[in-house]
Design an enzyme around this catalytic site. Sequence first.
Site, short mmCIF file in Angstrom:
data_model
loop_
_atom_site.label_atom_id
_atom_site.label_comp_id
_atom_site.label_asym_id
_atom_site.label_seq_id
_atom_site.Cartn_x
_atom_site.Cartn_y
_atom_site.Cartn_z
N CYS A 123 -9.77 -33.24 24.67
CA CYS A 123 -10.49 -33.37 25.28
C CYS A 123 -9.93 -33.37 26.26
O CYS A 123 -10.47 -33.46 27.82
CB CYS A 123 -10.63 -34.70 24.58
SG CYS A 123 -11.77 -34.82 23.34
N HIS A 158 -18.11 -32.81 20.13
CA HIS A 158 -17.87 -32.20 19.75
C HIS A 158 -17.72 -30.95 19.04
O HIS A 158 -16.75 -31.40 18.23
CB HIS A 158 -16.88 -32.02 20.86
CG HIS A 158 -17.26 -32.37 22.81
ND1 HIS A 158 -17.02 -33.77 23.27
CD2 HIS A 158 -18.42 -31.92 23.34
CE1 HIS A 158 -18.13 -33.56 24.36
NE2 HIS A 158 -18.57 -33.27 24.48
N ASN A 176 -20.93 -42.19 22.39
CA ASN A 176 -19.96 -41.65 21.52
C ASN A 176 -20.40 -42.92 20.52
O ASN A 176 -19.98 -44.25 20.88
CB ASN A 176 -19.47 -40.56 21.39
CG ASN A 176 -17.75 -41.36 21.60
OD1 ASN A 176 -17.64 -42.10 22.00
ND2 ASN A 176 -17.34 -40.83 23.01
N ASN A 192 -13.94 -31.06 29.01
CA ASN A 192 -15.38 -30.93 29.22
C ASN A 192 -16.06 -30.34 30.56
O ASN A 192 -17.05 -30.30 31.03
CB ASN A 192 -15.85 -31.81 29.04
CG ASN A 192 -16.26 -32.16 27.29
OD1 ASN A 192 -16.76 -31.27 27.07
ND2 ASN A 192 -15.50 -33.59 27.20
N1 ARG Z 1 -16.55 -40.99 26.17
C1 ARG Z 1 -16.91 -38.77 26.43
C2 ARG Z 1 -17.94 -38.23 25.71
O1 ARG Z 1 -18.40 -38.99 25.18
C3 ARG Z 1 -15.19 -38.27 25.60
C4 ARG Z 1 -15.55 -36.67 25.20
C5 ARG Z 1 -13.92 -36.39 24.41
N2 ARG Z 1 -14.32 -35.14 24.99
C6 ARG Z 1 -14.32 -33.95 24.21
N3 ARG Z 1 -13.70 -32.90 24.51
N4 ARG Z 1 -14.21 -34.45 22.98
O2 ARG Z 1 -18.12 -37.42 26.28
#
Ligand code: ARG
Length: 290
Positions: A267, A173, A26, A75
């Site tokens: 998150c 997300h 990301n 997640n």
């Molecule tokens: N580095 C993780 C990813 O890109 C960050 C996840 C962030 N989580 C969230 N629920 N937005 O998957």
Amino acid sequence: MGQPLAWGRRYLMVRPDHFRIDYVINPYMSTQDQPDPDRTMAQWESLRQAIVEAGGAVEVLAQRPDSPDMVYAMNLGLAIAPGKVMLSHMRFEPRRAESIDAAAWFAANGFDVARTGMDGVGPTFESGDAFVFGDSLVVGYGPRTDVEALKHLATEWGVRVRGLHIAHEGMYHLDLPFCPVDSTHAMIYPPAFDEPSRAALAGIVPDPIVLTDEEAFAFSGNSIVVNDTILMPACSPRLRDILTGLGLRVVVLDLSEFHKGGGSIRCLTNPLDFELSAAAVPGGEVLLSV
Ligand code: ARG
């Protein structure tokens, strides 16, 4: 006037013993900018304590050494009380081992485990894209979740799924541009969505609190409400006035080490007490705006 959220009192968190930036999936991540282990643990612990002080409960799962992003527990899967979960099927291969421990934890804690796919076969689904709100399960799709996963959720559980097409790489997300605050209010960041989904969102959220660019990119939309407290990584004076006006106590916490991985308070916390009865519809249905 909204009613307090029916969920958000019980969370699963992953202790960040192996949090690193090993890869870039990301726009916030850089392998040149590694988290400091002591600050990481202190920030995580302050979040855990703040949830407990607000009257919430936290269960803790150990982090797999091979899964640096597992700290973003939101997640791991979409849990529905009292006992079912749709496990995430991660978009990117380096996060897929997380599901092994997630499946084991949910099964050991009395959840029936379902999946949309596995090991790259079948639609991807990342539970940071899903919230129960109003009369439906609201699911963001595009960057991480495949649109085909929505059908899977709808038929598996016999629920109404409203899909929102995310069209912004920084808001990858749904839990970044959308944050339920009470039964009618949610913080939203409309530029995260394509035009038809922006219009659909207006129909989903009766009382929107529209975030500015600055608020959205400070991760203010990645906050959680625990009883009458909202835990936020950042809160502008404007937002504070609005939220306290709704009867909430605003607590701002420093989660800056976790921002290096592209996530913040939401998150890091997986709600275990979503309830789906208001979304029930025989056979399930998916509503998309195109
Ligand atoms: N580095 C993780 C990813 O890109 C960050 C996840 C962030 N989580 C969230 N629920 N937005 O998957």
